[in-house]
Write an enzyme that holds these catalytic residues in place. Structure first.
Site, PDB file in Angstrom:
ATOM      1  N   LYS A   1       4.677  -2.521  -3.194  1.00  0.00           N
ATOM      2  CA  LYS A   1       5.696  -1.623  -3.701  1.00  0.00           C
ATOM      3  C   LYS A   1       6.740  -2.389  -4.536  1.00  0.00           C
ATOM      4  CE  LYS A   1       3.242   1.207  -1.316  1.00  0.00           C
ATOM      5  NZ  LYS A   1       3.429   1.492   0.090  1.00  0.00           N
TER       6      LYS A   1
ATOM      7  N   ARG B   1      -8.272 -21.106   3.035  1.00  0.00           N
ATOM      8  CA  ARG B   1      -7.880 -19.929   3.811  1.00  0.00           C
ATOM      9  C   ARG B   1      -6.430 -20.023   4.280  1.00  0.00           C
ATOM     10  NH1 ARG B   1     -10.531 -20.096   8.276  1.00  0.00           N
ATOM     11  NH2 ARG B   1     -12.625 -20.029   7.379  1.00  0.00           N
TER      12      ARG B   1
HETATM   13  C1  LIG Z   1       2.534   1.655   1.141  1.00  0.00           C
HETATM   14  C2  LIG Z   1       3.125   1.451   2.475  1.00  0.00           C
HETATM   15  C3  LIG Z   1       2.522   0.607   3.403  1.00  0.00           C
HETATM   16  C4  LIG Z   1       1.173  -0.022   3.192  1.00  0.00           C
HETATM   17  O1  LIG Z   1       1.101  -0.895   2.165  1.00  0.00           O
HETATM   18  P1  LIG Z   1      -0.259  -1.209   1.363  1.00  0.00           P
HETATM   19  O2  LIG Z   1       0.126  -2.427   0.635  1.00  0.00           O
HETATM   20  O3  LIG Z   1      -0.505  -0.008   0.508  1.00  0.00           O
HETATM   21  O4  LIG Z   1      -1.332  -1.417   2.372  1.00  0.00           O
HETATM   22  C5  LIG Z   1       3.159   0.409   4.603  1.00  0.00           C
HETATM   23  N1  LIG Z   1       4.314   1.023   4.896  1.00  0.00           N
HETATM   24  C6  LIG Z   1       4.920   1.840   4.029  1.00  0.00           C
HETATM   25  C7  LIG Z   1       6.209   2.466   4.417  1.00  0.00           C
HETATM   26  C8  LIG Z   1       4.344   2.097   2.794  1.00  0.00           C
HETATM   27  O5  LIG Z   1       4.921   2.955   1.960  1.00  0.00           O
END
Ligand SMILES: *Cc1c(COP(=O)(O)O)cnc(C)c1O
Length: 410
Positions: free
Chosen positions: A221, A70
């Site tokens: 992203k 973990r």
């Molecule tokens: C996509 C996103 C998140 C969340 O990320 P996940 O990995 O999809 O949970 C947080 N903040 C912003 C600005 C985003 O575009």
């Protein structure tokens, strides 16, 4: 940093992206000369001890020590280490299974019953849902503030205000806020500044050098970059990092070594991808801004866009994500025809992958102070968000031309 590593602070970003996290001890076998390029995928729940004596001694509560799955293994440590090296001013990084998990754990760690959170009005929608749906249950209150109104922000800070949640450019509406000024006000009043830095990331906006205490991002992203992985990360200096780490462990947050290896792979090309998607975004944004069907283009890198001056002053890069507003008179059906006519833009959430995406954008219901810039979804214009990928700019523009032509069809 261990002895076999170059001094990363002395390296340019492009070089650091190649070197980061590649400690030799994570890429080699003890007693065996040589090494491999990438930290291998160490799949492990159980970590073994040398003896009961060794077990009794325990291990330090930090990355880089075999303890139990973990707390991660060498693959996850390499990723966390790489992100810390890229994040100027950070003393460590905690990994989470998603960006939202990173936001939730950070706010839970830094706030307690009776505390107040201030959230920028243009925050990512799930951030406000966390404040409303999760923090409220722990006796933590929140209010939204206008991130473009520095005096208004200063006036809102009260005796119970403990944390401010920032995001710049704002989600969907893309306002660039004066983060150095906002964080200076917060610091003076003893308020901790947390930023969701998913858009800028460590290359585009080194947040800890602009006054933020804690920076977090969705690795889903830009770092993943290929639309096949979900992860989040929080980087900070020691005191805040320790609180967040403790909470992450109590909440049982861990990422798989397979995903960590994918994220490390994505990281190596992140700089190149961002340069390309940001340049293409500006080209597409400039083309859109000359079209009669478009009333505003919200792309901070574009000279004529709102917030460009602050972007120019504070940012060292951008990415492919921006929004635009359709001219007055276009209704939601026409907007849907535009999006449906696109061949190269997929319709889907997320962004930062190698492929372009388009989404309708109706932020008014998500904002409680005012929709920005005036005009979006107040009856005079409908919005769209584009995530620009690695395709050729000319092809994307021709696709959008086809989409705009479909606005007038019935
Ligand atoms: C996509 C996103 C998140 C969340 O990320 P996940 O990995 O999809 O949970 C947080 N903040 C912003 C600005 C985003 O575009």
């Amino acid at each position: 940093m261990s002895e076999d590593r170059p001094d990363s602070a002395a390296l340019a970003d492009a070089t650091r992206l190649v070197e980061a996290g590649r400690r030799k001890q994570w890429r080699s076998v003890p007693g065996q000369p040589g090494s491999v390029v990438n930290p291998p995928v160490w799949r492990a729940s159980t970590h073994l001890y040398e003896s009961t004596d060794d077990l009794a001694k325990g291990r330090p509560n930090a990355d880089g020590h075999f303890f139990y799955g973990r707390r991660g293994g060498p693959t996850q440590w390499a990723l966390a280490d790489a992100l810390t090296e890229l994040e100027q001013g950070a003393e460590g990084t905690e990994l989470f299974p998603s960006g939202v998990a990173a936001i939730a754990a950070t706010l839970l760690a830094l706030l307690g019953p009776g505390d107040e959170l201030l959230v920028c009005d243009n925050a990512y929608e799930p951030t406000r849902n966390i404040a409303k749906g999760l923090l409220a249950g722990y006796g933590i209150t929140h209010r939204a503030f206008d991130p473009l109104d520095l005096d208004g922000f200063a006036a809102m800070i009260g005796p119970n205000t403990k944390v401010v949640m920032l995001e710049s450019p704002g989600s969907l509406t893309m306002e660039v806020s004066d983060i150095p000024a906002l964080t200076a006000i917060a610091r003076e009043r003893g308020v901790v500044s947390v930023i969701d830095n998913t858009w800028g990331g460590p290359l585009g906006f080194p947040a800890l050098t602009h006054g933020c205490d804690v920076t977090l991002m969705s690795l889903t992203k830009h770092v993943g970059g290929h639309s096949d992985l979900m992860m989040g990360a929080v980087s900070a200096k020691a005191p805040h990092l320790a609180m967040i780490r403790r909470h992450a462990q109590m909440l049982g947050q861990v990422v798989s070594p397979d995903d960590a290896a994918l994220a490390l792979r994505g990281l190596r090309t992140m700089g190149l991808r961002l340069e390309r998607t940001s340049a293409t975004a500006v080209e597409v944004a400039r083309w859109l801004s000359a079209r009669p069907e478009v009333s505003a283009v919200l792309c901070p890198q574009l000279e004529s866009a709102p917030g460009h001056d602050l972007w120019q002053r504070d940012f060292s890069g951008g990415c492919g994500l921006f929004s635009f507003v359709l001219a007055e008179g276009v209704d939601k059906k026409a907007r849907a025809r535009l999006i449906d006519a696109l061949d190269l833009f997929g319709i889907g959430f997320s962004w930062g992958g190698y492929e372009s995406l388009a989404l309708p954008l109706d932020p008014a219901s998500l904002r409680t102070i005012r929709p920005w810039p005036p005009g979006i979804d107040d009856g005079s214009g409908l919005g769209l968000r584009l995530a620009i990928g690695l395709e050729d700019a000319g092809d994307l523009i021709r696709d959008l031309e086809r989409g705009l032509a479909a606005l007038g069809e019935t």
